[in-house]
Scaffold this motif. Structure first.
Motif: not given
Length: 183
Positions: A36-61
């Motif tokens: 999924i993230y290797r697919t999102m890597a087609h849009h590097p800016a989106l993947l970089r912006a995605w990372a902090p929210l992913r961290q919260h959703i996956v690790k800090g919810s």
């Protein structure tokens, strides 16, 4: 759950040798681990912006790991994402969630699992939590859990849209695990 169209995507997961230079630092972390993230890597800016929210959703919810997996599984079921279902069956099992409990999330679970399923369903069906469901979740899990439940459903819905639009293949290690013991 199956992908309704089996056409080859023009947006396949990016291989290491083609990884975008502007997100080179992300390849060794979560972004390089899953299709999924290797697919999102087609849009590097989106993947970089995605990372902090992913961290919260996956690790800090505020939901905690088990409830988060239940929310994700119900959302995967509702959106029809075979990729997310398979990946999160694996993660749920790793947390000790039984296959029976996982299967119940496709139907009408009871108790707290039922409350979670009703909340996810309300978001898919009406685009909001009813006051009763919001109050029940808030009373049982806390106000922050209400926000995190909605954010988790939104987050995994977007992932589902990407996965299904680009026909992203389930990662081989997950496909092998599910083939050995499906639910």
């Amino acid at each position: 759950m199956s992908i309704s169209h089996k056409t080859k995507s023009h947006c396949l997961p990016i291989a290491d040798e083609n990884w975008p230079a502007e997100i080179a630092d992300m390849r060794a972390g979560f972004a390089g681990d899953l299709n999924i993230y290797r697919t999102m890597a087609h849009h590097p800016a989106l993947l970089r912006a995605w990372a902090p929210l992913r961290q919260h959703i996956v690790k800090g919810s505020a939901l905690g790991p088990v409830r988060s997996e239940l929310v994700i599984l119900r959302a995967a079921h509702r959106i029809g994402s075979a990729y997310e279902w398979a990946h999160h069956v694996s993660r749920a099992r790793a947390l000790g969630i039984s296959d029976a409990r996982i299967c119940d999330l496709r139907a009408s679970p009871v108790g707290e699992d039922g409350l979670i399923a009703r909340a996810v369903d309300a978001l898919f069906d009406a685009g909001r939590l009813t006051p009763d469901i919001e109050h029940e979740i808030s009373a049982a899990l806390g106000k922050q859990a209400v926000f995190d439940l909605m954010a988790t459903v939104g987050f995994y819905s977007v992932l589902g849209y990407i996965l299904m639009t680009f026909n992203t293949p389930i990662d081989e290690f997950i496909a092998d695990e599910i083939a050995k013991r499906s639910v």
